[in-house]
Design an enzyme around this catalytic site. Structure first.
Site, mmCIF file in Angstrom:
data_model
loop_
_atom_site.group_PDB
_atom_site.id
_atom_site.type_symbol
_atom_site.label_atom_id
_atom_site.label_comp_id
_atom_site.label_asym_id
_atom_site.label_seq_id
_atom_site.Cartn_x
_atom_site.Cartn_y
_atom_site.Cartn_z
ATOM 1 N N LYS A 49 -26.969 85.933 -0.038
ATOM 2 C CA LYS A 49 -27.336 84.875 -0.988
ATOM 3 C C LYS A 49 -28.548 85.115 -1.215
ATOM 4 O O LYS A 49 -29.504 84.495 -2.151
ATOM 5 C CB LYS A 49 -27.271 83.728 -0.019
ATOM 6 N N TYR A 65 -24.188 88.064 4.924
ATOM 7 C CA TYR A 65 -24.383 86.918 3.739
ATOM 8 C C TYR A 65 -25.486 86.405 3.602
ATOM 9 O O TYR A 65 -25.428 85.840 2.204
ATOM 10 C CB TYR A 65 -22.808 85.579 4.691
#
Length: 476
Positions: free
Chosen positions: A226, A222
């Site tokens: 990002k 994640y």
């Protein structure tokens, strides 16, 4: 928008409709195959939420008319291409000629998401939205919502600085985003050629994400994807006015449209409810550590004020970390006290109809303590079951398999969340504080667009707003 829409999407949309009904149009991109399924998602996953109660009371029967006038549904998918998967060419042209603000909140937030999926949405999706925004002739600003945790496991004061393309957290060189995309495609082709099952492909993609993240110093898929999304936005923005918002852990609404609305389960919420149900017997982590949380309505207010501040200002390096760890820190030990007080006064009612009595939990302050605890409590039992299973001709096979599976699951979860349970960083928010001061000086209605974390009384917030909200909206 991501699937399902995140709490911030919904809070932002509700706020705009409630306080700015004069907005001409909101083009709402929803991941959907066609207009009909986009419309169903709007009704079921957004407007059907309790969050819209105040708006429904205010507008009554006229709400549907307001929605149909203001919201234009755009079926699409940001991971698809620079046209965001918008098939209707007339609609695309309309958007390019009319839009003046683009907000990208789309994300997959699973720590161990499939690498192909996370790369598609969090990284390439960010690039696609930027390229789409560049075609909007009236565009004043693009707001890209990231996460404060792109900083990985960094300790100390974490600044509001940007990531250059190819930057890494551990100094390992060679991060090439285009190459990462090629590696994923290559791996998928290999798996398909080998005749791998859907589950095997899913598992391999999840493992690949964690592996690639760790090569360059990020703890999970994640935050790695990002961070790469931020890199692309910064590298390709050219003369576009761009704002990057980095929220910390987003929790239930503090005030608007009403206190305590929350959607989706965060780690701290699972801990709180697990504790209330009497299932949380121990806590792994630094009990004195700061847990950086910020209510959803404050994040949305910061986004709106930043939009106004940076309209048509392409040369600003606008990065805003929206959190509480510097100005009004709350610690895990405080959360433990708040949970104890709440569930002592309002105990969880068990399946047997009796109230669950809560007590203080055992704190395991290091991974070594955790492994020791697991060895004494579960691994010895597992070993005993294994021997008994062999001796009794696999009589205990199911019991052994179940326990083994549960232990592996716990170990995997702990490894996934370990970086945050022992997190030693605090997020500098000097830019965000300057934004707040400028809003006051420019007579922006700060009672309507509040985002000062110092205004939060954490004991009141957790015991009277957040925990009741989690119990009501997430675990009802």
């Amino acid at each position: 928008m991501s699937t399902p829409p995140s709490p911030l999407h919904i809070v932002l949309l509700e706020k705009i409709l409630r306080v700015q009904p004069n907005v001409k149009k909101i083009y709402l991109l929803l991941r959907a195959a066609d207009a009909k399924s986009a419309s169903q998602r709007l009704q079921n996953e957004i407007l059907g939420k309790d969050l819209f109660t105040i708006l429904k009371e205010k507008w009554g029967a006229d709400l549907n008319s307001l929605i149909s006038k203001k919201i234009v549904l755009v079926p699409g998918d940001i991971s698809y291409d620079d046209d965001l998967g918008v098939k209707d060419s007339n609609l695309r042209e309309e958007i390019w000629s009319q839009l003046d603000v683009v907000v990208n909140l789309a994300a997959t937030t699973n720590f161990d998401e499939r690498y192909d999926v996370a790369l598609g949405i969090n990284t390439m999706g960010a690039k696609h939205v930027l390229c789409f925004a560049k075609k909007c002739v009236k565009l004043k600003v693009l707001v890209h919502v990231s996460t404060a945790y792109v900083s990985g496991e960094r300790a100390g004061l974490i600044l509001e600085t940007s990531y250059g393309r190819g930057d890494t957290l551990n100094g390992v060189s060679g991060l090439d985003i285009d190459e990462e995309k090629k590696l994923v495609d290559q791996k998928l082709n290999e798996l398909q050629a080998e005749g791998a099952t859907t589950e095997e492909i899913k598992g391999a993609m999840k493992e690949m994400g964690i592996e690639r993240a760790k090569v360059y110093g990020w703890p999970n898929t994640y935050v790695f994807t990002k961070a790469m999304g931020e890199m692309l936005v910064g590298d390709l923005k050219e003369n576009l006015s761009v704002v990057i918002i980095r929220p910390t852990i987003v929790t239930s609404t503090l005030k608007e449209p009403f206190p305590g609305w929350v959607e989706g389960i965060r780690t701290i919420d699972s801990l709180a409810v697990g504790y209330g149900k009497g299932r949380l017997t121990c806590f792994l982590g630094d009990i004195t550590g700061i847990v950086d949380v910020i209510p959803a309505d404050m994040v949305v207010n910061a986004m709106i004020v930043a939009m106004a501040a940076h309209a048509n200002r392409p040369f600003d390096d606008a990065i805003y970390q929206v959190g509480s760890s510097v100005r009004n820190p709350v610690r895990y030990t405080n959360l433990q006290d708040f949970g104890f007080h709440y569930f002592t006064k309002k105990p969880w009612i068990g399946k047997d109809g009796k109230p669950v009595k809560v007590g203080r939990v055992k704190v395991l302050s290091s991974m070594a303590n955790f492994h020791g605890y697991m060895a004494i409590r579960y691994l010895l039992l597992l070993k005993g079951l294994e021997l008994a299973n062999i001796a009794f001709c696999r009589y205990f096979e199911k019991m052994y398999t179940d326990l083994n599976r549960k232990i592996k699951f716990v170990m995997k979860l702990v490894e996934l969340y370990r970086p945050y349970l022992f997190f030693r960083g605090v997020f500098d928010d000097m830019n965000t504080e300057k934004l707040r001061i400028a809003a006051v000086e420019n007579n922006i209605e700060t009672d309507m667009f509040y985002f000062d974390p110092k205004a939060i009384d954490w004991e009141d917030y957790f015991t009277n707003i957040h925990i009741p909200g989690v119990v009501k909206y997430v675990f009802r």
